[in-house]
Design an enzyme around this catalytic site. Structure first.
Site, PDB file in Angstrom:
ATOM      1  N   GLU A  26       0.946  -1.119   0.054  1.00  0.00           N
ATOM      2  CA  GLU A  26       0.030   0.073  -0.108  1.00  0.00           C
ATOM      3  C   GLU A  26       0.770   1.283   0.091  1.00  0.00           C
ATOM      4  O   GLU A  26       1.795   1.413   0.821  1.00  0.00           O
ATOM      5  CB  GLU A  26      -0.860   0.007   1.410  1.00  0.00           C
ATOM      6  N   LYS A  30     -10.234   1.059  -1.406  1.00  0.00           N
ATOM      7  CA  LYS A  30     -10.320   0.712   0.001  1.00  0.00           C
ATOM      8  C   LYS A  30     -11.556   1.152   0.269  1.00  0.00           C
ATOM      9  O   LYS A  30     -11.902   2.346   0.364  1.00  0.00           O
ATOM     10  CB  LYS A  30      -9.026   1.598   0.459  1.00  0.00           C
ATOM     11  N   CYS A  49      -5.132  -3.079   3.344  1.00  0.00           N
ATOM     12  CA  CYS A  49      -4.551  -3.127   4.741  1.00  0.00           C
ATOM     13  C   CYS A  49      -5.836  -2.937   5.699  1.00  0.00           C
ATOM     14  O   CYS A  49      -6.241  -4.156   6.137  1.00  0.00           O
ATOM     15  CB  CYS A  49      -3.906  -1.419   4.696  1.00  0.00           C
TER      16      CYS A  49
END
Length: 520
Positions: free
Chosen positions: A275, A350, A384
Protein backbone atom coordinates in the site's frame (compact mmCIF):
# COMPACT_ATOMS: atom_id res chain seq x y z
CA UNK A 1 -78.82 -46.30 -15.60
CA UNK A 2 -77.09 -43.37 -14.04
CA UNK A 3 -76.83 -43.43 -10.25
CA UNK A 4 -77.64 -39.92 -9.02
CA UNK A 5 -76.05 -40.75 -5.64
CA UNK A 6 -72.59 -41.10 -7.24
CA UNK A 7 -70.56 -37.92 -7.67
CA UNK A 8 -68.24 -37.81 -10.66
CA UNK A 9 -65.63 -35.13 -11.25
CA UNK A 10 -66.51 -32.59 -13.87
CA UNK A 11 -64.32 -30.41 -16.08
CA UNK A 12 -65.26 -27.49 -13.82
CA UNK A 13 -64.25 -29.42 -10.68
CA UNK A 14 -61.58 -32.03 -11.54
CA UNK A 15 -60.56 -34.49 -8.86
CA UNK A 16 -56.91 -33.44 -9.06
CA UNK A 17 -55.05 -30.36 -10.26
CA UNK A 18 -51.40 -31.43 -10.16
CA UNK A 19 -48.55 -28.94 -10.57
CA UNK A 20 -44.83 -29.68 -10.61
CA UNK A 21 -42.81 -26.79 -9.12
CA UNK A 22 -39.98 -25.86 -6.78
CA UNK A 23 -40.50 -26.01 -3.04
CA UNK A 24 -40.67 -22.82 -1.00
CA UNK A 25 -40.41 -22.15 2.70
CA UNK A 26 -44.19 -21.74 2.82
CA UNK A 27 -44.51 -25.45 1.99
CA UNK A 28 -42.95 -26.61 5.24
CA UNK A 29 -46.23 -27.37 7.00
CA UNK A 30 -47.32 -29.64 4.13
CA UNK A 31 -43.90 -31.26 3.92
CA UNK A 32 -43.78 -31.89 7.66
CA UNK A 33 -47.22 -33.45 7.63
CA UNK A 34 -46.25 -35.65 4.69
CA UNK A 35 -42.90 -36.76 6.14
CA UNK A 36 -44.42 -37.51 9.53
CA UNK A 37 -46.73 -39.97 7.77
CA UNK A 38 -44.22 -41.53 5.37
CA UNK A 39 -41.35 -41.73 7.87
CA UNK A 40 -43.27 -42.40 11.05
CA UNK A 41 -40.97 -45.37 11.78
CA UNK A 42 -37.70 -43.53 11.22
CA UNK A 43 -38.02 -40.22 13.02
CA UNK A 44 -40.58 -38.32 10.98
CA UNK A 45 -40.02 -34.91 9.42
CA UNK A 46 -36.94 -32.72 9.40
CA UNK A 47 -37.00 -29.65 11.64
CA UNK A 48 -37.76 -26.37 9.92
CA UNK A 49 -34.11 -25.27 10.14
CA UNK A 50 -33.00 -28.22 7.98
CA UNK A 51 -35.68 -27.58 5.40
CA UNK A 52 -34.80 -23.88 5.31
CA UNK A 53 -31.12 -24.68 4.80
CA UNK A 54 -31.93 -27.03 1.91
CA UNK A 55 -33.82 -24.27 0.14
CA UNK A 56 -31.10 -21.71 0.83
CA UNK A 57 -28.16 -23.70 -0.55
CA UNK A 58 -29.79 -25.33 -3.60
CA UNK A 59 -33.35 -24.09 -4.30
CA UNK A 60 -33.27 -25.43 -7.89
CA UNK A 61 -32.91 -28.99 -6.64
CA UNK A 62 -35.91 -29.05 -4.29
CA UNK A 63 -39.07 -29.91 -6.22
CA UNK A 64 -42.57 -31.00 -5.40
CA UNK A 65 -45.97 -31.83 -6.80
CA UNK A 66 -48.96 -30.04 -5.38
CA UNK A 67 -52.61 -30.91 -5.75
CA UNK A 68 -54.93 -27.92 -5.51
CA UNK A 69 -52.32 -26.02 -3.51
CA UNK A 70 -51.26 -28.83 -1.14
CA UNK A 71 -47.89 -30.58 -1.46
CA UNK A 72 -48.46 -34.32 -1.92
CA UNK A 73 -45.02 -35.43 -3.11
CA UNK A 74 -41.49 -34.02 -3.01
CA UNK A 75 -37.91 -34.75 -4.03
CA UNK A 76 -34.85 -33.29 -2.33
CA UNK A 77 -31.43 -33.17 -4.01
CA UNK A 78 -27.91 -31.81 -3.62
CA UNK A 79 -24.92 -31.38 -5.95
CA UNK A 80 -21.66 -32.94 -4.81
CA UNK A 81 -18.21 -33.62 -6.17
CA UNK A 82 -18.61 -37.37 -5.93
CA UNK A 83 -14.93 -38.32 -5.69
CA UNK A 84 -14.72 -36.40 -2.43
CA UNK A 85 -17.11 -38.87 -0.82
CA UNK A 86 -16.68 -42.06 -2.85
CA UNK A 87 -18.92 -45.10 -2.74
CA UNK A 88 -18.49 -45.74 0.98
CA UNK A 89 -20.55 -43.04 2.65
CA UNK A 90 -23.53 -42.63 4.95
CA UNK A 91 -26.68 -40.59 4.60
CA UNK A 92 -25.43 -38.15 7.23
CA UNK A 93 -22.07 -37.72 5.42
CA UNK A 94 -23.62 -36.98 2.04
CA UNK A 95 -26.31 -34.59 3.30
CA UNK A 96 -24.40 -32.75 6.03
CA UNK A 97 -26.92 -34.10 8.53
CA UNK A 98 -29.72 -32.91 6.19
CA UNK A 99 -28.46 -29.30 6.18
CA UNK A 100 -27.01 -29.73 2.66
CA UNK A 101 -23.73 -28.21 3.84
CA UNK A 102 -22.08 -30.62 1.39
CA UNK A 103 -23.60 -28.80 -1.59
CA UNK A 104 -20.98 -27.86 -4.20
CA UNK A 105 -22.28 -25.83 -7.16
CA UNK A 106 -19.22 -26.94 -9.10
CA UNK A 107 -19.75 -30.63 -8.34
CA UNK A 108 -20.36 -33.33 -10.92
CA UNK A 109 -23.20 -35.46 -9.48
CA UNK A 110 -26.78 -34.78 -8.46
CA UNK A 111 -27.38 -36.75 -5.28
CA UNK A 112 -30.94 -37.78 -4.47
CA UNK A 113 -31.36 -37.00 -0.79
CA UNK A 114 -35.00 -37.97 -0.43
CA UNK A 115 -38.22 -38.59 -2.32
CA UNK A 116 -41.58 -39.15 -0.69
CA UNK A 117 -45.18 -39.42 -1.89
CA UNK A 118 -48.40 -39.27 0.09
CA UNK A 119 -49.83 -42.79 0.50
CA UNK A 120 -53.14 -41.46 -0.83
CA UNK A 121 -51.51 -40.62 -4.17
CA UNK A 122 -49.34 -43.63 -4.84
CA UNK A 123 -51.49 -44.85 -7.71
CA UNK A 124 -50.86 -41.66 -9.70
CA UNK A 125 -47.16 -42.34 -10.42
CA UNK A 126 -46.08 -39.10 -8.83
CA UNK A 127 -42.76 -40.69 -7.92
CA UNK A 128 -42.06 -41.28 -11.59
CA UNK A 129 -42.84 -37.63 -12.35
CA UNK A 130 -40.40 -36.51 -9.69
CA UNK A 131 -37.70 -38.83 -11.01
CA UNK A 132 -38.16 -37.43 -14.50
CA UNK A 133 -37.96 -33.90 -13.12
CA UNK A 134 -34.74 -34.81 -11.31
CA UNK A 135 -33.29 -36.17 -14.54
CA UNK A 136 -34.19 -32.89 -16.23
CA UNK A 137 -32.34 -30.96 -13.54
CA UNK A 138 -29.33 -33.26 -14.00
CA UNK A 139 -29.31 -32.75 -17.76
CA UNK A 140 -29.84 -28.99 -17.57
CA UNK A 141 -26.95 -28.62 -15.11
CA UNK A 142 -24.73 -30.88 -17.24
CA UNK A 143 -24.00 -33.28 -14.38
CA UNK A 144 -22.56 -36.74 -14.94
CA UNK A 145 -25.24 -38.72 -13.16
CA UNK A 146 -27.79 -39.01 -10.39
CA UNK A 147 -26.67 -41.08 -7.42
CA UNK A 148 -28.82 -42.05 -4.47
CA UNK A 149 -28.87 -44.35 -1.51
CA UNK A 150 -32.05 -46.41 -1.61
CA UNK A 151 -33.77 -48.10 1.32
CA UNK A 152 -34.81 -51.75 1.03
CA UNK A 153 -37.72 -51.82 3.51
CA UNK A 154 -39.02 -55.28 2.57
CA UNK A 155 -35.71 -56.87 3.51
CA UNK A 156 -36.91 -57.22 7.10
CA UNK A 157 -39.28 -59.98 5.90
CA UNK A 158 -36.40 -61.99 4.42
CA UNK A 159 -33.50 -61.14 6.75
CA UNK A 160 -33.67 -64.51 8.52
CA UNK A 161 -33.55 -66.37 5.21
CA UNK A 162 -30.92 -64.56 3.17
CA UNK A 163 -28.18 -61.94 3.15
CA UNK A 164 -28.94 -58.43 1.91
CA UNK A 165 -26.81 -59.17 -1.18
CA UNK A 166 -29.02 -62.14 -2.07
CA UNK A 167 -32.10 -60.05 -1.44
CA UNK A 168 -30.98 -57.32 -3.83
CA UNK A 169 -30.21 -59.87 -6.54
CA UNK A 170 -33.67 -61.42 -6.21
CA UNK A 171 -35.30 -57.98 -6.42
CA UNK A 172 -33.26 -57.26 -9.55
CA UNK A 173 -34.44 -60.54 -11.10
CA UNK A 174 -38.01 -59.62 -10.08
CA UNK A 175 -38.39 -62.69 -7.91
CA UNK A 176 -39.03 -60.42 -4.93
CA UNK A 177 -40.78 -57.06 -4.90
CA UNK A 178 -39.37 -54.20 -2.87
CA UNK A 179 -41.46 -50.98 -2.97
CA UNK A 180 -38.43 -48.70 -3.25
CA UNK A 181 -35.74 -50.72 -5.04
CA UNK A 182 -38.16 -52.16 -7.62
CA UNK A 183 -39.40 -48.63 -8.35
CA UNK A 184 -35.86 -47.27 -8.73
CA UNK A 185 -34.81 -50.06 -11.07
CA UNK A 186 -37.85 -49.43 -13.23
CA UNK A 187 -36.76 -45.79 -13.57
CA UNK A 188 -33.41 -46.62 -15.16
CA UNK A 189 -31.22 -46.78 -12.08
CA UNK A 190 -28.46 -49.35 -11.67
CA UNK A 191 -27.28 -50.83 -8.38
CA UNK A 192 -23.60 -50.00 -7.90
CA UNK A 193 -23.19 -51.79 -4.57
CA UNK A 194 -24.67 -52.35 -1.14
CA UNK A 195 -24.03 -49.85 1.64
CA UNK A 196 -23.78 -50.87 5.29
CA UNK A 197 -25.00 -48.63 8.12
CA UNK A 198 -26.12 -46.06 5.55
CA UNK A 199 -29.14 -45.05 7.59
CA UNK A 200 -28.95 -46.94 10.94
CA UNK A 201 -32.40 -45.77 12.06
CA UNK A 202 -33.97 -47.68 9.19
CA UNK A 203 -34.79 -50.93 11.03
CA UNK A 204 -36.86 -52.35 8.17
CA UNK A 205 -33.79 -52.22 5.90
CA UNK A 206 -31.56 -53.33 8.79
CA UNK A 207 -29.47 -50.21 8.11
CA UNK A 208 -28.59 -51.37 4.59
CA UNK A 209 -29.16 -49.38 1.42
CA UNK A 210 -28.45 -49.81 -2.27
CA UNK A 211 -26.17 -47.32 -3.95
CA UNK A 212 -27.95 -46.46 -7.19
CA UNK A 213 -26.87 -44.51 -10.24
CA UNK A 214 -28.51 -43.10 -13.34
CA UNK A 215 -26.13 -41.97 -16.08
CA UNK A 216 -26.76 -38.74 -17.98
CA UNK A 217 -26.01 -39.74 -21.57
CA UNK A 218 -26.08 -36.07 -22.58
CA UNK A 219 -23.27 -35.16 -20.21
CA UNK A 220 -20.59 -33.14 -21.97
CA UNK A 221 -17.27 -33.35 -20.11
CA UNK A 222 -15.96 -30.40 -22.12
CA UNK A 223 -12.69 -31.46 -23.63
CA UNK A 224 -9.74 -29.98 -21.70
CA UNK A 225 -8.03 -27.12 -23.45
CA UNK A 226 -4.37 -27.38 -24.39
CA UNK A 227 -3.97 -23.69 -23.55
CA UNK A 228 -5.78 -21.65 -20.92
CA UNK A 229 -7.07 -24.62 -18.93
CA UNK A 230 -7.84 -24.20 -15.23
CA UNK A 231 -4.73 -24.03 -13.06
CA UNK A 232 -4.23 -26.04 -9.89
CA UNK A 233 -1.31 -23.96 -8.58
CA UNK A 234 0.23 -20.50 -8.74
CA UNK A 235 3.56 -18.91 -7.92
CA UNK A 236 3.24 -15.54 -6.24
CA UNK A 237 5.90 -12.93 -5.50
CA UNK A 238 5.54 -10.35 -2.74
CA UNK A 239 7.75 -7.26 -2.45
CA UNK A 240 8.83 -6.00 0.96
CA UNK A 241 9.48 -2.46 -0.23
CA UNK A 242 12.11 -0.15 1.23
CA UNK A 243 10.93 3.42 1.60
CA UNK A 244 13.66 5.69 0.18
CA UNK A 245 13.90 9.10 -1.39
CA UNK A 246 13.30 9.42 -5.11
CA UNK A 247 14.04 12.54 -7.10
CA UNK A 248 11.26 11.92 -9.61
CA UNK A 249 8.72 9.38 -10.87
CA UNK A 250 11.11 7.65 -13.36
CA UNK A 251 13.50 6.92 -10.49
CA UNK A 252 10.72 5.25 -8.50
CA UNK A 253 9.58 3.29 -11.56
CA UNK A 254 13.13 2.09 -12.10
CA UNK A 255 12.99 0.44 -8.68
CA UNK A 256 9.54 -1.00 -9.48
CA UNK A 257 10.89 -2.48 -12.70
CA UNK A 258 13.80 -4.04 -10.84
CA UNK A 259 11.39 -6.11 -8.71
CA UNK A 260 9.04 -6.91 -11.59
CA UNK A 261 12.00 -8.13 -13.63
CA UNK A 262 13.35 -10.26 -10.77
CA UNK A 263 10.01 -11.93 -10.02
CA UNK A 264 9.37 -12.49 -13.72
CA UNK A 265 12.70 -14.31 -13.99
CA UNK A 266 11.44 -16.71 -11.32
CA UNK A 267 8.28 -17.32 -13.39
CA UNK A 268 5.94 -15.75 -10.83
CA UNK A 269 2.31 -15.39 -11.84
CA UNK A 270 1.83 -12.19 -9.86
CA UNK A 271 3.87 -9.50 -8.13
CA UNK A 272 2.32 -7.82 -5.08
CA UNK A 273 3.50 -4.33 -4.04
CA UNK A 274 2.59 -2.67 -0.70
CA UNK A 275 0.00 0.00 0.00
CA UNK A 276 1.23 3.51 -0.89
CA UNK A 277 4.55 2.20 -2.20
CA UNK A 278 4.84 5.54 -4.05
CA UNK A 279 4.59 7.61 -0.85
CA UNK A 280 8.25 8.77 -1.06
CA UNK A 281 7.20 10.99 -3.98
CA UNK A 282 5.46 13.21 -1.43
CA UNK A 283 8.94 14.55 -0.72
CA UNK A 284 9.40 15.93 -4.24
CA UNK A 285 7.27 19.04 -3.75
CA UNK A 286 7.08 21.22 -0.69
CA UNK A 287 3.57 21.02 0.80
CA UNK A 288 2.06 23.27 3.48
CA UNK A 289 -0.25 20.57 4.86
CA UNK A 290 -0.55 16.78 4.79
CA UNK A 291 -3.65 17.17 2.60
CA UNK A 292 -1.63 19.10 0.01
CA UNK A 293 1.08 16.39 0.15
CA UNK A 294 -1.26 13.49 -0.55
CA UNK A 295 -3.08 15.41 -3.29
CA UNK A 296 0.27 16.18 -4.91
CA UNK A 297 1.06 12.46 -4.76
CA UNK A 298 -2.19 11.66 -6.57
CA UNK A 299 -1.04 13.71 -9.58
CA UNK A 300 1.57 11.04 -10.35
CA UNK A 301 -0.87 8.12 -10.35
CA UNK A 302 -1.72 8.08 -14.07
CA UNK A 303 1.95 8.05 -15.07
CA UNK A 304 2.77 5.30 -12.57
CA UNK A 305 -0.20 3.14 -13.52
CA UNK A 306 0.48 3.43 -17.26
CA UNK A 307 4.07 2.32 -16.80
CA UNK A 308 3.26 -0.56 -14.43
CA UNK A 309 0.66 -1.87 -16.87
CA UNK A 310 3.32 -1.75 -19.59
CA UNK A 311 5.74 -3.65 -17.33
CA UNK A 312 3.11 -6.33 -16.65
CA UNK A 313 2.71 -6.97 -20.37
CA UNK A 314 6.41 -6.66 -21.16
CA UNK A 315 7.59 -9.01 -18.40
CA UNK A 316 4.61 -11.38 -18.70
CA UNK A 317 3.61 -11.11 -15.06
CA UNK A 318 0.45 -9.85 -13.38
CA UNK A 319 1.16 -6.90 -11.09
CA UNK A 320 -0.90 -5.73 -8.12
CA UNK A 321 0.27 -2.14 -7.86
CA UNK A 322 -0.14 -1.99 -4.08
CA UNK A 323 -2.29 1.07 -3.74
CA UNK A 324 -2.05 4.70 -4.85
CA UNK A 325 -4.08 7.84 -4.12
CA UNK A 326 -6.66 8.77 -6.75
CA UNK A 327 -8.74 11.95 -7.10
CA UNK A 328 -12.20 11.52 -8.59
CA UNK A 329 -14.80 14.30 -8.67
CA UNK A 330 -12.72 16.30 -6.20
CA UNK A 331 -12.65 13.42 -3.69
CA UNK A 332 -9.59 11.43 -2.59
CA UNK A 333 -9.58 7.62 -2.68
CA UNK A 334 -7.05 4.86 -2.00
CA UNK A 335 -7.07 2.41 -4.91
CA UNK A 336 -5.30 -0.85 -5.70
CA UNK A 337 -4.87 -1.63 -9.40
CA UNK A 338 -4.59 -5.15 -10.80
CA UNK A 339 -2.52 -4.89 -13.97
CA UNK A 340 -3.05 -8.10 -15.93
CA UNK A 341 -0.29 -9.35 -18.18
CA UNK A 342 -2.73 -9.32 -21.08
CA UNK A 343 -3.06 -5.53 -20.76
CA UNK A 344 -6.31 -5.28 -18.79
CA UNK A 345 -6.38 -3.07 -15.71
CA UNK A 346 -8.93 -3.52 -12.92
CA UNK A 347 -9.27 -1.75 -9.59
CA UNK A 348 -10.29 -2.27 -5.98
CA UNK A 349 -10.94 0.78 -3.82
CA UNK A 350 -10.16 0.78 -0.12
CA UNK A 351 -13.56 0.60 1.53
CA UNK A 352 -12.54 1.60 5.06
CA UNK A 353 -10.12 4.55 5.30
CA UNK A 354 -8.43 4.55 8.68
CA UNK A 355 -9.28 7.32 11.18
CA UNK A 356 -5.91 8.90 10.27
CA UNK A 357 -6.69 8.83 6.54
CA UNK A 358 -10.11 10.35 7.08
CA UNK A 359 -8.93 13.01 9.51
CA UNK A 360 -5.59 14.08 8.04
CA UNK A 361 -6.21 13.41 4.34
CA UNK A 362 -10.04 13.69 4.11
CA UNK A 363 -10.04 10.35 2.33
CA UNK A 364 -13.27 8.69 1.18
CA UNK A 365 -14.06 4.98 1.10
CA UNK A 366 -15.03 3.14 -2.08
CA UNK A 367 -18.34 1.32 -2.39
CA UNK A 368 -17.65 -1.76 -4.52
CA UNK A 369 -16.05 -5.14 -3.83
CA UNK A 370 -15.14 -7.67 -6.49
CA UNK A 371 -13.28 -10.90 -7.13
CA UNK A 372 -10.82 -10.87 -10.03
CA UNK A 373 -10.69 -13.63 -12.63
CA UNK A 374 -7.03 -14.12 -13.54
CA UNK A 375 -5.07 -16.52 -15.70
CA UNK A 376 -3.91 -18.39 -12.58
CA UNK A 377 -7.05 -18.42 -10.43
CA UNK A 378 -9.68 -16.29 -8.75
CA UNK A 379 -8.42 -13.68 -6.29
CA UNK A 380 -9.52 -10.77 -4.15
CA UNK A 381 -7.80 -7.63 -2.85
CA UNK A 382 -8.38 -5.96 0.52
CA UNK A 383 -6.24 -2.91 1.27
CA UNK A 384 -4.72 -2.94 4.77
CA UNK A 385 -7.49 -1.88 7.22
CA UNK A 386 -10.14 -3.57 5.06
CA UNK A 387 -8.85 -7.02 6.05
CA UNK A 388 -9.83 -6.23 9.65
CA UNK A 389 -13.50 -6.45 8.63
CA UNK A 390 -14.34 -10.18 8.31
CA UNK A 391 -17.50 -9.57 6.30
CA UNK A 392 -15.44 -8.55 3.27
CA UNK A 393 -13.40 -11.73 3.28
CA UNK A 394 -16.58 -13.79 3.60
CA UNK A 395 -18.22 -12.07 0.63
CA UNK A 396 -15.12 -12.70 -1.50
CA UNK A 397 -14.98 -16.31 -0.33
CA UNK A 398 -18.56 -16.80 -1.51
CA UNK A 399 -17.22 -15.83 -4.95
CA UNK A 400 -14.73 -18.72 -4.70
CA UNK A 401 -11.49 -16.78 -4.42
CA UNK A 402 -8.38 -18.90 -3.90
CA UNK A 403 -5.99 -16.12 -2.87
CA UNK A 404 -6.65 -12.91 -0.96
CA UNK A 405 -4.01 -10.21 -1.50
CA UNK A 406 -3.50 -7.59 1.20
CA UNK A 407 -1.17 -4.66 0.40
CA UNK A 408 -0.60 -2.85 3.69
CA UNK A 409 1.26 0.08 5.22
CA UNK A 410 1.78 0.19 8.99
CA UNK A 411 4.05 2.39 11.07
CA UNK A 412 4.14 0.46 14.35
CA UNK A 413 4.33 -3.19 15.29
CA UNK A 414 0.92 -3.24 16.95
CA UNK A 415 -0.62 -1.82 13.76
CA UNK A 416 1.19 -4.47 11.75
CA UNK A 417 0.02 -7.24 14.07
CA UNK A 418 -3.61 -6.19 13.60
CA UNK A 419 -3.22 -6.69 9.85
CA UNK A 420 -1.31 -9.94 10.29
CA UNK A 421 -3.64 -11.56 12.82
CA UNK A 422 -6.75 -10.62 10.85
CA UNK A 423 -5.19 -11.91 7.63
CA UNK A 424 -4.48 -15.23 9.33
CA UNK A 425 -8.08 -15.38 10.50
CA UNK A 426 -9.36 -14.70 6.98
CA UNK A 427 -7.26 -17.62 5.67
CA UNK A 428 -8.69 -20.04 8.23
CA UNK A 429 -12.33 -19.00 8.20
CA UNK A 430 -12.54 -18.67 4.41
CA UNK A 431 -10.28 -21.61 3.47
CA UNK A 432 -8.04 -19.61 1.13
CA UNK A 433 -4.48 -18.37 0.95
CA UNK A 434 -3.77 -14.82 2.12
CA UNK A 435 -0.68 -12.86 0.99
CA UNK A 436 0.29 -9.62 2.72
CA UNK A 437 3.02 -7.21 1.59
CA UNK A 438 4.20 -4.06 3.35
CA UNK A 439 6.88 -1.41 3.32
CA UNK A 440 9.84 -0.90 5.63
CA UNK A 441 12.33 1.87 6.44
CA UNK A 442 12.10 5.53 7.41
CA UNK A 443 11.38 8.82 5.63
CA UNK A 444 12.02 11.40 8.36
CA UNK A 445 11.27 14.47 6.22
CA UNK A 446 7.99 13.20 4.72
CA UNK A 447 4.98 14.05 6.85
CA UNK A 448 2.92 10.99 7.97
CA UNK A 449 5.33 8.60 6.26
CA UNK A 450 8.21 8.97 8.67
CA UNK A 451 8.37 5.37 10.04
CA UNK A 452 7.38 1.93 8.76
CA UNK A 453 7.11 -1.51 10.32
CA UNK A 454 6.49 -4.50 8.09
CA UNK A 455 6.91 -8.21 7.59
CA UNK A 456 5.59 -9.76 4.40
CA UNK A 457 4.01 -13.21 4.63
CA UNK A 458 1.74 -15.76 3.00
CA UNK A 459 -0.77 -17.59 5.20
CA UNK A 460 -2.73 -20.78 4.64
CA UNK A 461 -5.66 -22.50 6.32
CA UNK A 462 -4.68 -24.55 9.37
CA UNK A 463 -4.89 -28.27 8.72
CA UNK A 464 -2.67 -31.28 8.03
CA UNK A 465 -2.12 -30.51 4.33
CA UNK A 466 -0.66 -27.11 5.18
CA UNK A 467 2.34 -25.90 7.21
CA UNK A 468 2.00 -26.72 10.91
CA UNK A 469 1.74 -23.05 11.88
CA UNK A 470 -0.40 -22.09 8.83
CA UNK A 471 2.40 -19.82 7.60
CA UNK A 472 3.48 -20.79 4.10
CA UNK A 473 6.46 -18.42 4.27
CA UNK A 474 7.47 -15.04 5.66
CA UNK A 475 10.28 -12.51 5.34
CA UNK A 476 12.73 -11.06 7.82
CA UNK A 477 10.99 -8.03 9.37
CA UNK A 478 12.05 -4.54 8.29
CA UNK A 479 14.46 -5.63 5.55
CA UNK A 480 13.92 -5.02 1.85
CA UNK A 481 13.47 -8.35 0.10
CA UNK A 482 11.08 -10.49 -1.95
CA UNK A 483 9.05 -13.50 -0.94
CA UNK A 484 8.25 -16.18 -3.54
CA UNK A 485 5.92 -19.11 -2.80
CA UNK A 486 4.07 -21.80 -4.72
CA UNK A 487 0.42 -22.30 -3.74
CA UNK A 488 -1.48 -25.55 -4.32
CA UNK A 489 -5.18 -25.02 -5.06
CA UNK A 490 -5.98 -28.75 -4.89
CA UNK A 491 -5.24 -28.60 -1.18
CA UNK A 492 -7.99 -26.01 -0.80
CA UNK A 493 -10.47 -28.31 -2.54
CA UNK A 494 -9.46 -31.20 -0.33
CA UNK A 495 -9.75 -29.09 2.80
CA UNK A 496 -13.21 -27.84 1.89
CA UNK A 497 -14.57 -31.38 1.66
CA UNK A 498 -12.32 -33.51 3.86
CA UNK A 499 -10.65 -31.17 6.34
CA UNK A 500 -10.52 -31.79 10.08
CA UNK A 501 -12.96 -28.89 10.26
CA UNK A 502 -14.88 -27.55 7.28
CA UNK A 503 -15.71 -23.90 7.82
CA UNK A 504 -17.35 -23.51 4.41
CA UNK A 505 -19.47 -26.64 4.50
CA UNK A 506 -20.38 -26.45 8.18
CA UNK A 507 -21.56 -22.84 8.03
CA UNK A 508 -25.11 -22.61 9.43
CA UNK A 509 -26.73 -20.93 6.46
CA UNK A 510 -30.12 -21.58 8.01
CA UNK A 511 -29.21 -19.21 10.86
CA UNK A 512 -27.07 -16.44 9.39
CA UNK A 513 -25.59 -14.99 6.25
CA UNK A 514 -23.43 -12.09 5.07
CA UNK A 515 -24.87 -10.05 2.19
CA UNK A 516 -23.42 -7.27 0.07
CA UNK A 517 -25.83 -4.32 0.06
CA UNK A 518 -23.77 -1.91 -2.02
CA UNK A 519 -23.46 -1.55 -5.80
CA UNK A 520 -22.51 -4.65 -7.75
Amino acid sequence: MHDNNCSTPSMEDPEHILELRHLTIDDYADVKELMDIVYSQVGGAWPLKNFQSQLNVFPEGQICIEDKGKVVAAAISVIIEYDKFGDKHTYEDITGDAYMSTHDPKGDVLYGVDLFVSPEYRGLRLGRRLYEARKEVCRNLNLKSIVAGGRIPNYTKYAAQMSPYEYVELVKSKDIHDPILTFQLSNGFEVKQLLKAYFPEDKASRGYATLLQWHNIYYDPEEPELLGSQRNSARIGCIQWQMRYFNDVPELLQQVEYFVDALSDYKCDVALFPEFFNAPLMGIKQADTSIDAIWNLATYTDEILTEISRLAVSYNINVIAGSVPVIEENELYNVSYFCHRDGRVESQYKLHPTPHEKKDWIMQGGNQLQAFDTDFGKVGILICYDVEFPELGRILAEQDIQILFVPFWTDTKNGYLRVRRCSQARAIENECYVAIAGSVGNLPKVDNVDIQYGQTAVFSPSDFSFPHDAIVSETTPNTEMTLIVDLDFDKLKQLKNEGSVRNYLDRRRDLYEVKWKGPK
